[in-house]
Design an enzyme around this catalytic site. Sequence first.
Site, PDB file in Angstrom:
ATOM      1  N   ALA A  10       0.795  -1.242   0.000  1.00  0.00           N
ATOM      2  CA  ALA A  10       0.000   0.000   0.000  1.00  0.00           C
ATOM      3  C   ALA A  10       0.822   1.283   0.000  1.00  0.00           C
ATOM      4  O   ALA A  10       0.300   2.339   0.311  1.00  0.00           O
ATOM      5  CB  ALA A  10      -0.949  -0.020   1.201  1.00  0.00           C
ATOM      6  N   ARG A  12       2.223   2.729  -2.676  1.00  0.00           N
ATOM      7  CA  ARG A  12       2.031   3.555  -3.878  1.00  0.00           C
ATOM      8  C   ARG A  12       0.903   2.986  -4.735  1.00  0.00           C
ATOM      9  O   ARG A  12       0.331   1.941  -4.401  1.00  0.00           O
ATOM     10  CB  ARG A  12       3.321   3.675  -4.677  1.00  0.00           C
ATOM     11  N   ASN A  87      -3.702  -6.519  -2.460  1.00  0.00           N
ATOM     12  CA  ASN A  87      -3.361  -5.632  -3.567  1.00  0.00           C
ATOM     13  C   ASN A  87      -1.945  -5.854  -4.113  1.00  0.00           C
ATOM     14  O   ASN A  87      -1.697  -5.620  -5.292  1.00  0.00           O
ATOM     15  CB  ASN A  87      -3.511  -4.179  -3.098  1.00  0.00           C
ATOM     16  N   TYR A 152       1.570 -13.286 -15.551  1.00  0.00           N
ATOM     17  CA  TYR A 152       0.669 -12.346 -14.854  1.00  0.00           C
ATOM     18  C   TYR A 152      -0.795 -12.765 -15.040  1.00  0.00           C
ATOM     19  O   TYR A 152      -1.564 -12.797 -14.072  1.00  0.00           O
ATOM     20  CB  TYR A 152       0.922 -10.951 -15.418  1.00  0.00           C
ATOM     21  N   LYS A 156      -3.519 -13.763 -12.173  1.00  0.00           N
ATOM     22  CA  LYS A 156      -4.746 -12.986 -11.959  1.00  0.00           C
ATOM     23  C   LYS A 156      -6.002 -13.835 -12.212  1.00  0.00           C
ATOM     24  O   LYS A 156      -7.041 -13.620 -11.577  1.00  0.00           O
ATOM     25  CB  LYS A 156      -4.740 -11.734 -12.840  1.00  0.00           C
ATOM     26  N   ILE A 185      -4.492   1.137 -15.506  1.00  0.00           N
ATOM     27  CA  ILE A 185      -4.586   2.197 -14.501  1.00  0.00           C
ATOM     28  C   ILE A 185      -3.219   2.906 -14.435  1.00  0.00           C
ATOM     29  O   ILE A 185      -2.176   2.248 -14.478  1.00  0.00           O
ATOM     30  CB  ILE A 185      -4.936   1.601 -13.105  1.00  0.00           C
TER      31      ILE A 185
HETATM   32  P1  NAP Z   1       2.585  -0.576  -8.264  1.00  0.00           P
HETATM   33  O1  NAP Z   1       2.456   0.891  -8.359  1.00  0.00           O
HETATM   34  O2  NAP Z   1       3.764  -1.255  -8.876  1.00  0.00           O
HETATM   35  O3  NAP Z   1       2.455  -1.006  -6.733  1.00  0.00           O
HETATM   36  C1  NAP Z   1       2.593  -2.329  -6.345  1.00  0.00           C
HETATM   37  C2  NAP Z   1       2.712  -2.406  -4.846  1.00  0.00           C
HETATM   38  O4  NAP Z   1       2.838  -3.786  -4.464  1.00  0.00           O
HETATM   39  C3  NAP Z   1       3.932  -1.676  -4.305  1.00  0.00           C
HETATM   40  O5  NAP Z   1       3.606  -0.998  -3.123  1.00  0.00           O
HETATM   41  C4  NAP Z   1       4.909  -2.822  -4.027  1.00  0.00           C
HETATM   42  O6  NAP Z   1       5.825  -2.547  -3.000  1.00  0.00           O
HETATM   43  C5  NAP Z   1       3.948  -3.907  -3.576  1.00  0.00           C
HETATM   44  N1  NAP Z   1       4.555  -5.224  -3.649  1.00  0.00           N
HETATM   45  C6  NAP Z   1       5.111  -5.833  -4.720  1.00  0.00           C
HETATM   46  N2  NAP Z   1       5.579  -7.038  -4.376  1.00  0.00           N
HETATM   47  C7  NAP Z   1       5.324  -7.189  -3.052  1.00  0.00           C
HETATM   48  C8  NAP Z   1       5.568  -8.221  -2.116  1.00  0.00           C
HETATM   49  N3  NAP Z   1       6.185  -9.358  -2.476  1.00  0.00           N
HETATM   50  N4  NAP Z   1       5.163  -8.059  -0.837  1.00  0.00           N
HETATM   51  C9  NAP Z   1       4.547  -6.918  -0.451  1.00  0.00           C
HETATM   52  N5  NAP Z   1       4.296  -5.893  -1.290  1.00  0.00           N
HETATM   53  C10 NAP Z   1       4.690  -6.039  -2.579  1.00  0.00           C
HETATM   54  O7  NAP Z   1       1.340  -1.319  -8.941  1.00  0.00           O
HETATM   55  P2  NAP Z   1      -0.216  -0.921  -9.013  1.00  0.00           P
HETATM   56  O8  NAP Z   1      -0.490  -0.606 -10.412  1.00  0.00           O
HETATM   57  O9  NAP Z   1      -0.611  -0.020  -7.933  1.00  0.00           O
HETATM   58  O10 NAP Z   1      -0.830  -2.379  -8.750  1.00  0.00           O
HETATM   59  C11 NAP Z   1      -1.537  -2.744  -7.586  1.00  0.00           C
HETATM   60  C12 NAP Z   1      -2.331  -4.014  -7.876  1.00  0.00           C
HETATM   61  O11 NAP Z   1      -3.250  -3.758  -8.941  1.00  0.00           O
HETATM   62  C13 NAP Z   1      -1.462  -5.187  -8.362  1.00  0.00           C
HETATM   63  O12 NAP Z   1      -1.962  -6.394  -7.840  1.00  0.00           O
HETATM   64  C14 NAP Z   1      -1.635  -5.150  -9.859  1.00  0.00           C
HETATM   65  O13 NAP Z   1      -1.411  -6.381 -10.453  1.00  0.00           O
HETATM   66  C15 NAP Z   1      -3.097  -4.716  -9.952  1.00  0.00           C
HETATM   67  N6  NAP Z   1      -3.472  -4.146 -11.247  1.00  0.00           N
HETATM   68  C16 NAP Z   1      -2.860  -3.017 -11.723  1.00  0.00           C
HETATM   69  C17 NAP Z   1      -3.246  -2.518 -12.953  1.00  0.00           C
HETATM   70  C18 NAP Z   1      -2.622  -1.282 -13.548  1.00  0.00           C
HETATM   71  O14 NAP Z   1      -2.892  -0.988 -14.724  1.00  0.00           O
HETATM   72  N7  NAP Z   1      -1.835  -0.517 -12.842  1.00  0.00           N
HETATM   73  C19 NAP Z   1      -4.237  -3.168 -13.689  1.00  0.00           C
HETATM   74  C20 NAP Z   1      -4.834  -4.311 -13.175  1.00  0.00           C
HETATM   75  C21 NAP Z   1      -4.448  -4.788 -11.940  1.00  0.00           C
HETATM   76  P3  NAP Z   1       7.397  -2.326  -3.316  1.00  0.00           P
HETATM   77  O15 NAP Z   1       7.484  -0.934  -3.782  1.00  0.00           O
HETATM   78  O16 NAP Z   1       8.036  -2.524  -1.993  1.00  0.00           O
HETATM   79  O17 NAP Z   1       7.792  -3.316  -4.338  1.00  0.00           O
END
Ligand code: NAP
Length: 244
Positions: A10, A12, A87, A152, A156, A185
């Site tokens: 959480a 970012r 998340n 991925y 999912k 997103i």
């Molecule tokens: P993001 O900006 O890359 O943020 C991902 C977050 O997950 C970061 O805070 C990261 O922390 C954390 N994380 C990664 N690996 C981890 C682990 N092993 N343990 C604990 N925390 C971990 O990505 P986002 O776009 O916000 O994505 C959030 C969720 O939405 C994800 O599940 C992603 O697959 C999903 N999603 C995103 C999109 C999109 O277009 N952005 C679309 C569909 C689904 P660190 O900084 O410490 O790595």
Amino acid sequence: MSKVALITGATRGIGKEIALTLSKQGYAIALNYRKEGEELDQIKEEIQKNQVECFAIKGDVSKFEDCEQFVTQTIEKFGKIDVLVNNAGITKDMLLMRMKKEDFEQVIDVNLIGTFNVTKNVVSHMLKARSGRIINISSVVGVMGNAGQTNYAASKAGIIGFTKSLAKEVASRGILVNAVAPGFIQTSMTEILKEEVKEEIAKNIPLKRMGKPQDVANVVKFLVSEDSSYITGQVIAIDGGMLM
Ligand code: NAP
């Protein structure tokens, strides 16, 4: 006592926006993070401005012992967890021909096994309380597939099967389990895409734009509210119409 929401990853992007949105609803926030730094300090500060407690807990969701520990710490701190948002997620995009076994495993380990690891530790507390909401962040890619994302998409899609099965297991105990499937997103996950790729993506979205983290957080806010108390086992697309 205010309600408590545990949100993984959480610091970012989407997780941060969900944490902020739920804090504005009066939830005390248990904020899971992996890396310390400016982003973590900033989100803690922003949450506290909403006059709620923010308990930051370190842990890698792909490690079962980490999850066991941070869920226990959350229970010790707040005595309960009303809402869990799974998340945390990563991508490691490439064509299957180039993908190594480790590239596939890493994404499954964080996205799918991470969801299991956290949920398994939280659900026993929700079962005792006979109430709870679990929201899993899936993706449209888990439904539609996407070239370059076999790892991925599999993770999912797995989350969707997990969500529906768990929803059936725990419905009689007052626990609702749903998934959201965001499209594209604007976060650091999609920032890495080239500008022309983003433009092409936007062209193919019926609403002609990429989504914002707030678009996802708004639906999560609904799914944890009383207004959604007759909804479980669903996958709600938040994608500007990509999936229809
Ligand atoms: P993001 O900006 O890359 O943020 C991902 C977050 O997950 C970061 O805070 C990261 O922390 C954390 N994380 C990664 N690996 C981890 C682990 N092993 N343990 C604990 N925390 C971990 O990505 P986002 O776009 O916000 O994505 C959030 C969720 O939405 C994800 O599940 C992603 O697959 C999903 N999603 C995103 C999109 C999109 O277009 N952005 C679309 C569909 C689904 P660190 O900084 O410490 O790595």
